[in-house]
Scaffold this motif. Structure first.
Motif, PDB file in Angstrom:
ATOM      1  N   PHE A 395      11.752  10.879  17.633  1.00  0.00           N
ATOM      2  CA  PHE A 395      10.361  11.060  17.241  1.00  0.00           C
ATOM      3  C   PHE A 395      10.217  11.078  15.727  1.00  0.00           C
ATOM      4  O   PHE A 395       9.245  10.570  15.178  1.00  0.00           O
ATOM      5  N   GLY A 396      11.205  11.695  15.062  1.00  0.00           N
ATOM      6  CA  GLY A 396      11.155  11.703  13.605  1.00  0.00           C
ATOM      7  C   GLY A 396      11.159  10.290  13.053  1.00  0.00           C
ATOM      8  O   GLY A 396      10.373   9.940  12.160  1.00  0.00           O
ATOM      9  N   GLY A 397      12.055   9.462  13.589  1.00  0.00           N
ATOM     10  CA  GLY A 397      12.139   8.092  13.111  1.00  0.00           C
ATOM     11  C   GLY A 397      10.855   7.319  13.373  1.00  0.00           C
ATOM     12  O   GLY A 397      10.315   6.645  12.498  1.00  0.00           O
ATOM     13  N   LEU A 398      10.345   7.441  14.586  1.00  0.00           N
ATOM     14  CA  LEU A 398       9.106   6.738  14.900  1.00  0.00           C
ATOM     15  C   LEU A 398       7.969   7.242  14.030  1.00  0.00           C
ATOM     16  O   LEU A 398       7.140   6.467  13.553  1.00  0.00           O
ATOM     17  N   CYS A 400       8.106   8.498  11.007  1.00  0.00           N
ATOM     18  CA  CYS A 400       8.190   7.949   9.652  1.00  0.00           C
ATOM     19  C   CYS A 400       7.752   6.497   9.622  1.00  0.00           C
ATOM     20  O   CYS A 400       7.013   6.074   8.724  1.00  0.00           O
ATOM     21  N   LEU A 401       8.208   5.720  10.610  1.00  0.00           N
ATOM     22  CA  LEU A 401       7.834   4.304  10.632  1.00  0.00           C
ATOM     23  C   LEU A 401       6.326   4.151  10.728  1.00  0.00           C
ATOM     24  O   LEU A 401       5.705   3.375  10.004  1.00  0.00           O
ATOM     25  N   VAL A 402       5.743   4.913  11.653  1.00  0.00           N
ATOM     26  CA  VAL A 402       4.292   4.801  11.846  1.00  0.00           C
ATOM     27  C   VAL A 402       3.560   5.204  10.577  1.00  0.00           C
ATOM     28  O   VAL A 402       2.626   4.526  10.139  1.00  0.00           O
ATOM     29  N   ALA A 403       4.019   6.315   9.972  1.00  0.00           N
ATOM     30  CA  ALA A 403       3.353   6.763   8.747  1.00  0.00           C
ATOM     31  C   ALA A 403       3.466   5.708   7.658  1.00  0.00           C
ATOM     32  O   ALA A 403       2.499   5.407   6.955  1.00  0.00           O
ATOM     33  N   GLY A 404       4.663   5.131   7.531  1.00  0.00           N
ATOM     34  CA  GLY A 404       4.868   4.120   6.502  1.00  0.00           C
ATOM     35  C   GLY A 404       3.986   2.900   6.733  1.00  0.00           C
ATOM     36  O   GLY A 404       3.326   2.399   5.814  1.00  0.00           O
ATOM     37  N   ILE A 405       3.956   2.430   7.969  1.00  0.00           N
ATOM     38  CA  ILE A 405       3.163   1.238   8.260  1.00  0.00           C
ATOM     39  C   ILE A 405       1.677   1.525   8.085  1.00  0.00           C
ATOM     40  O   ILE A 405       0.925   0.701   7.557  1.00  0.00           O
ATOM     41  N   ALA A 406       1.250   2.710   8.518  1.00  0.00           N
ATOM     42  CA  ALA A 406      -0.164   3.053   8.370  1.00  0.00           C
ATOM     43  C   ALA A 406      -0.546   3.094   6.900  1.00  0.00           C
ATOM     44  O   ALA A 406      -1.586   2.566   6.493  1.00  0.00           O
ATOM     45  N   THR A 407       0.302   3.743   6.078  1.00  0.00           N
ATOM     46  CA  THR A 407      -0.005   3.800   4.648  1.00  0.00           C
ATOM     47  C   THR A 407      -0.049   2.402   4.060  1.00  0.00           C
ATOM     48  O   THR A 407      -0.939   2.065   3.279  1.00  0.00           O
ATOM     49  N   LEU A 408       0.936   1.578   4.439  1.00  0.00           N
ATOM     50  CA  LEU A 408       0.979   0.213   3.931  1.00  0.00           C
ATOM     51  C   LEU A 408      -0.304  -0.527   4.288  1.00  0.00           C
ATOM     52  O   LEU A 408      -0.918  -1.192   3.460  1.00  0.00           O
ATOM     53  N   ALA A 409      -0.703  -0.412   5.555  1.00  0.00           N
ATOM     54  CA  ALA A 409      -1.916  -1.099   5.994  1.00  0.00           C
ATOM     55  C   ALA A 409      -3.132  -0.579   5.238  1.00  0.00           C
ATOM     56  O   ALA A 409      -3.971  -1.351   4.784  1.00  0.00           O
ATOM     57  N   VAL A 433      12.175   3.225   5.078  1.00  0.00           N
ATOM     58  CA  VAL A 433      13.635   3.312   5.105  1.00  0.00           C
ATOM     59  C   VAL A 433      14.068   4.567   5.868  1.00  0.00           C
ATOM     60  O   VAL A 433      15.024   4.537   6.652  1.00  0.00           O
ATOM     61  N   ALA A 434      13.355   5.678   5.664  1.00  0.00           N
ATOM     62  CA  ALA A 434      13.693   6.913   6.393  1.00  0.00           C
ATOM     63  C   ALA A 434      13.558   6.691   7.891  1.00  0.00           C
ATOM     64  O   ALA A 434      14.403   7.121   8.681  1.00  0.00           O
ATOM     65  N   GLY A 435      12.483   5.991   8.292  1.00  0.00           N
ATOM     66  CA  GLY A 435      12.317   5.713   9.715  1.00  0.00           C
ATOM     67  C   GLY A 435      13.477   4.906  10.258  1.00  0.00           C
ATOM     68  O   GLY A 435      14.027   5.214  11.320  1.00  0.00           O
ATOM     69  N   LEU A 439      16.218   6.034  13.071  1.00  0.00           N
ATOM     70  CA  LEU A 439      16.311   5.278  14.319  1.00  0.00           C
ATOM     71  C   LEU A 439      17.585   4.443  14.393  1.00  0.00           C
ATOM     72  O   LEU A 439      17.776   3.701  15.354  1.00  0.00           O
ATOM     73  N   ALA A 440      18.431   4.555  13.382  1.00  0.00           N
ATOM     74  CA  ALA A 440      19.614   3.691  13.328  1.00  0.00           C
ATOM     75  C   ALA A 440      20.442   3.714  14.609  1.00  0.00           C
ATOM     76  O   ALA A 440      20.900   2.657  15.046  1.00  0.00           O
ATOM     77  N   PRO A 441      20.679   4.890  15.237  1.00  0.00           N
ATOM     78  CA  PRO A 441      21.509   4.849  16.448  1.00  0.00           C
ATOM     79  C   PRO A 441      20.919   3.962  17.542  1.00  0.00           C
ATOM     80  O   PRO A 441      21.648   3.361  18.319  1.00  0.00           O
ATOM     81  N   PHE A 442      19.596   3.872  17.595  1.00  0.00           N
ATOM     82  CA  PHE A 442      18.989   3.026  18.618  1.00  0.00           C
ATOM     83  C   PHE A 442      19.031   1.559  18.237  1.00  0.00           C
ATOM     84  O   PHE A 442      18.981   0.686  19.086  1.00  0.00           O
ATOM     85  N   LEU A 443      19.095   1.314  16.929  1.00  0.00           N
ATOM     86  CA  LEU A 443      19.006  -0.068  16.473  1.00  0.00           C
ATOM     87  C   LEU A 443      20.354  -0.764  16.427  1.00  0.00           C
ATOM     88  O   LEU A 443      20.428  -1.984  16.526  1.00  0.00           O
ATOM     89  N   VAL A 444      21.448   0.024  16.223  1.00  0.00           N
ATOM     90  CA  VAL A 444      22.753  -0.638  16.031  1.00  0.00           C
ATOM     91  C   VAL A 444      23.124  -1.469  17.237  1.00  0.00           C
ATOM     92  O   VAL A 444      23.709  -2.543  17.107  1.00  0.00           O
TER      93      VAL A 444
END
Lengths: 820, 258
Positions: A395-398, A400-409, A433-435, A439-444
């Motif tokens: 959830f932390g990773g998601l 961060c990703l959502v927050a980053g993308i929302a800010t970017l948008a 990057v934090a996101g 989430l790295a364990p899920f992405l590898v």
């Protein structure tokens, strides 16, 4: 008790211990270095007054705009030091007027006069000499127009040319004074000084009564003692440089701290994951879950304290070196340095505590999971991680990703001008990057799927599937390096390219541009007048400046910021076909001292009145006579030169009339050559060359990335080393099953490369998002801009990361035997 | 034997004399079509002061039985009671505390902490319990297994048999009510095995220790008072006052009929 067990087990796992200790020590050293340099930058110069050392009271206009708001008085520093108002001068008859204005010896001050070249060259009236005090060392003081006194050694009676804002002056040196640091003065008679620069910059008095009367007047400040240094010419410059440095260092510190924390947390997580069997053993012997968790935490605190202490020591060594480098690169005043005093203690304390906190917090989750280890795990032969990665990490990773993308948008669509703000950019990149890191364990797993072929591939994929946490720990430093570099370098290069493009747009209709001579701050009035006098061409001078204004309302209900802030603006002589500004409504021909042209980001309409402040703080009300389309150069306000303050024009755009072209060009070049100014065909003009601010930003960026990359490289090396040495039993088993040493080395190499690839893929996605958002923002603001990606640099960084990872992974295997 | 696999031998026994009581214990691994039933409603009672061997072919569930009985693993259903205390209702911490105080466990692979000396290994469970044992008591524990002179040596400096004896000393240091041993002689040669088994036998005979041992070796089983056979997660018989030949014969019958 737990400590004894912890200490004794450290001995057998010294590689892992060394890895985490190194990661922590270096990370804390980075934080400590940044903190110490930031503290020095914020502390300001402890300089003693130079120009006014012998003047007891110095009266100046308030250099900031102040207004009452909810919490008291807020101040915005003005871009330009205001003159002392004439009304005040009338009220303080006993005070002596001090003037400082641009004056430059043609041929170079240091070359003609000798002496150290420190500080700007400035003209003053002779009465100002007494304030420092300067005492004549040869010759006599200036007694008529055209006579000057300089600081250093000079041949008396020598004729020289002095450049001023108005134009060149032929003068004679009639006397010298000993040089002092802080400036290179040229003393005129008081009368000539008053003619060259009518405004009074300060009033000086030694009468306390006058000083008290001045203090009571509004809009003035009375400087005494050490505060008089504020009136020194270099102090103003230094303030500006230090303010810029602090902003940059804030971003640098945030990025460094982020990188440090991510790498340290990975190292600790890896270290705990590698010890599952040991910890399960303790559970079987009778350690309760809480005891196991406590032991893991105690170890982390131990390593935390030792590593942080070491890191602070390293920081103390490195901070002065960094400060010296910063000063050497021109990012800060030349005297900038880090002194270790009692005042440095808070900065070091912060770094120390941060290190310990990160060490403990990063094992908090791992410690809790360690406590949940079932004793039966010690009885199993295989060491397989639990397949569930904690929901907190997911959830932390998601998040961060959502927050980053929302800010970017949001930035791309709603606040396009914020893309040039370094802090916003940094925050978006860090969130993304934090996101990815979380989430790295899920992405590898998915990202290394292409490498599934062959024996090595089978082992790699199985290994990653059963140990995603460990694989993620190996990926994180590489992800950070590549992700940060590509995003930050790419957006910086793109922004620079956009600014360049914006300036070229302005010059698109011009045939020539006239630029100041090298080493001069701008074009003189005399030159501009002479260019205007040439027939057969159309010219206009452009001055870079900034005006203070309240932020434009974006919606009907937005909160108006209480204080006005500076906005980039240009002052022009007149509307001219030489200067291309994208006018949407109205006309620039109506531009005069009471009017202004704004771009669409201000959401104003023709005929509206805007309240602004000139660079020296004078409030003006200007009527909008033209609305412009947004420009990529970032300039949103256009006024006449009169409203633009004291700055000198930085460029003259010239457009030829067609018939008399040849003669006009010749005349132009003659005029320019008289003052060494350059006439350049517009097509060959590259603004970036003349932009020192850009260069400084570039250097700063390189510093920032250099630190982050160096630290991440260490992170890669340490996690790879730890990872391989922790897999010794498994690798020994491989040897027993028939793998040669070379095959094992190849398997480890392939795995390291596969993980680097995963890092690069994730980074590419992040950078794609960031640069894509940037493109959208520019497209909405000012028209599409090509995205610039520094491929060479990125390739080098990626290659270096891969190399470090491979070497560090295979090093422990090189001296390997099956019996281990 | 009764077809439902329960053991009726504890009927008529004094309830206080039962050290470990297992009731309808079930443990499965995996899910769906790959489910493996390690234990299938096993009911068993171990009297206090007895030396019981649990035997069976591989995959019969004997290690699982031991781990569940000793509180190292949790069954899917059923109850385990150690001297009247039910393990099922206890949380992880309470279970660990109970194990510390009342249960000793000896593993096949010794499982000593490699960085601690023999003496430190022996006193570790006590120290984890927060007690500071007398050095004399530790020395005595090591002396009881014949290793008083090796107190300061690390496991890497001890032979397999010596390590196993240190493990036994560790298991006994807290004076447990029950000692569980999972293939204690599995990694040892015949001579050393005999020494260890003699030690275990002496504990039962002279000090009334309750020992439950899992083994696949008929000779080791012959040292026990009683052998219980397990096959496919169910009880498949028992043998009192076993001899090695009788045990071996029964084992072969079980393997053949499986």
């Amino acid at each position: 008790m737990t400590l004894t067990v912890a200490l004794s087990t450290l001995r057998t796992r010294w590689v892992a211990f060394a890895g985490t200790l190194a990661a922590l020590a270096l990370g804390v050293s980075v934080i400590a270095t940044m903190a110490l340099v930031l503290a020095a930058a914020g502390g300001g110069g402890h300089q003693s007054p130079e120009r006014f050392a012998a003047a007891p009271f110095v009266i100046q206009a308030d250099p900031a705009l102040r207004a009452h708001d909810a919490d008291g008085i807020d101040a915005v520093p003005l871009p330009q030091q205001p003159d002392v108002p004439a009304s005040v001068i009338a009220q303080l008859p006993g005070a002596i007027a001090d003037r400082s204005f641009y004056a430059q010896l043609v041929g170079g001050y240091a070359q003609l006069v000798g002496g150290p070249a420190t500080g700007p060259t400035l003209g003053h009236g002779w009465s100002s000499a007494a304030f420092a005090p300067y005492r004549l060392s040869s010759g006599h003081p200036p007694m008529a127009d055209g006579q000057i006194v300089v600081a250093g050694r000079a041949v008396l009676g020598r004729p020289v040319t002095v450049l001023t804002a108005g134009g060149p002056l032929a003068v004679t040196i009639v006397g010298t004074v000993p040089p002092r640091t802080g400036e290179q003065p040229i003393f005129f008679t008081d009368a000539e000084a008053a003619r060259l620069s009518p405004g009074v910059d300060a009033l000086v008095t030694d009468d306390p009564a006058t000083a008290r009367r001045a203090a009571a007047l509004p809009g003035l400040q009375v400087l005494t003692g050490a505060a008089r240094h504020q009136a020194d010419p270099d102090a103003v410059q230094d303030e500006a440089e230090l303010a810029g440095l602090t902003t940059f260092l804030d971003v640098a510190a945030a990025i460094s701290a982020f990188v440090a924390i991510a790498v340290i947390a990975s190292a600790f997580g890896l270290s705990v994951a590698q010890r599952r069997r040991d910890l399960a053993l303790l559970r079987t012997i009778g350690a309760t879950p809480r005891q196991v968790a406590r032991m893991v935490r105690a170890e982390a605190a131990l390593v935390g304290v030792a590593g942080s202490a070491l890191g602070c020591l390293l920081g103390v060594v490195w901070a002065p070196l960094l400060a010296r480098w910063i000063a050497g690169q021109g990012l800060s005043p030349a005297w900038f340095s880090v002194q270790l005093t009692a005042g440095s203690a808070p900065a070091l304390a912060i770094a120390f505590l941060a290190g310990v906190a990160v060490a403990v917090v990063s094992v908090l989750v791992a410690a809790r999971r360690a406590g949940l280890i079932r004793p039966t795990e010690a009885l199993r032969e295989a060491a397989v991680e639990p397949s569930r990665i904690g929901p907190a990490r997911l959830f932390g990773g998601l998040g961060c990703l959502v927050a980053g993308i929302a800010t970017l948008a949001a930035v791309a669509v709603l606040f396009p001008s914020a893309t040039s703000d370094a802090k916003t950019e940094a925050m978006i990149v860090l969130l993304l990057v934090a996101g990815a890191v979380l989430l790295a364990p899920f992405l590898v797993g998915p990202l290394t799927r292409p490498f599934g072929g062959g024996t090595a591939g089978m082992l790699i994929r199985a290994d990653i599937r059963t140990g995603p946490g460990r694989a993620a720990a190996a990926v994180v430093p590489a992800l950070i390096i590549v992700g940060l570099s590509v995003s930050i370098l790419g957006s910086s290069d793109t922004s620079n390219a956009a600014a360049d493009a914006g300036l070229h747009e302005q010059a698109s209709a011009a045939d020539y541009v006239v630029l100041p001579a090298a080493g001069t701050p701008g074009l003189t009035t005399a030159l501009v007048d002479r260019i205007d006098a040439i027939g057969g061409l159309d010219a206009t001078a452009v001055t870079q400046t900034s005006l203070l204004a309240h932020e434009p309302a974006i919606t009907r209900f937005h909160f108006e910021a209480p204080m006005p802030i500076p906005f980039a603006a240009i002052g022009i002589d007149r509307a001219s076909p030489a200067l291309t500004l994208p006018v949407r409504e109205g006309s620039l021909a109506d531009l005069d001292a009471r009017t202004i042209a704004v771009d669409t980001s201000w959401h104003e309409h023709l005929g509206a009145t805007m309240s602004l402040w000139r660079p020296d703080g004078t409030p003006v009300s200007l009527r909008v006579v033209a609305i412009l389309a947004p420009s990529r150069s970032g300039v949103s306000l256009v006024v006449t030169a009169g409203n633009a303050g004291d700055a000198m024009p930085s460029v003259v755009y010239v457009r030829l009339d067609g018939d008399a072209a040849g003669a006009a060009v010749g005349a132009l070049q003659t005029v320019a050559r008289q003052a060494d100014d350059r006439v350049v065909p517009a097509s060959r003009w590259s603004a970036a060359v003349a932009d020192q601010q850009n260069e400084q930003n570039q250097v700063g960026l390189e510093l920032l990335l250099g630190i982050a990359i160096a630290y991440s490289a260490i992170g890669i090396a340490s996690t790879s080393l730890m990872s391989t040495s922790g897999r010794r039993p498994e690798l020994a088993l491989l040897r027993l099953t028939g793998a040669t040493r070379r095959q094992i080395a190849w398997i480890l190499t392939a795995e390291s490369l596969a993980l680097t690839f995963a890092a690069v893929a994730a980074s590419a996605a992040i950078s794609g998002l960031v640069l894509g958002g940037l493109w959208v923002a520019f497209a909405r603001a000012a028209g599409s801009t090509p995205i610039v990606v520094p491929w060479l640099l990125i390739g080098a960084i990626t290659g270096a990361s891969a190399l470090i990872g491979v070497v560090a992974s295979t090093l422990p295997v090189l001296g390997f035997r099956a019996s281990s | 034997m009764p077809p439902d696999g329960s053991d009726r031998l504890h009927e008529g026994m004094n309830a206080d004399a039962i050290a470990v009581l297992i009731e309808s214990l079930t443990r499965t691994y995996g899910s769906g079509p790959d489910t493996v039933t390690a234990l299938d409603r096993v009911t068993l009672a171990f009297p206090a002061g007895s030396f019981t061997a649990v035997m069976g072919p591989s995959g019969s569930g004997k290690s699982t039985l031991l781990q569940c009985a000793a509180g190292l693993d949790r069954p899917d259903s059923g109850e385990v009671s150690i001297n009247g205390t039910r393990l099922g209702g206890l949380g992880e911490t309470a279970l660990t505390v109970l194990r510390r105080e009342r249960i000793g466990f000896v593993f096949q692979s010794f499982n000593l902490m490699p960085s601690l000396t023999a003496a430190q290994n022996v006193e570790l469970p006590l120290r984890l319990a927060g007690r500071r044992p007398e050095p004399a008591a530790i020395k005595a524990a090591l002396a009881a297994v014949g290793l008083a002179d090796r107190a300061r040596h690390r496991p890497s400096e001890l032979s397999g048999g010596q390590q196993q004896r240190v493990a036994i000393a560790r298991a006994l240091a807290a004076r447990p009510q029950v000692l569980f041993a999972d293939e204690p002689t599995g990694a040892l040669d015949t001579g050393t095995s005999r020494d260890v088994l003699r030690l275990l036998r002496a504990l039962v005979t002279e000090q009334g220790q309750t020992i439950i041992m899992v083994t696949h070796d008929p000779i080791a089983a012959a040292w026990a008072d009683r052998v219980v056979f397990l096959a496919d997660g169910r009880i498949a018989g028992a043998l009192d006052r076993p001899t090695a030949e009788a045990v071996a014969t029964r084992m072969t019958q079980l393997e053949v009929s499986a």
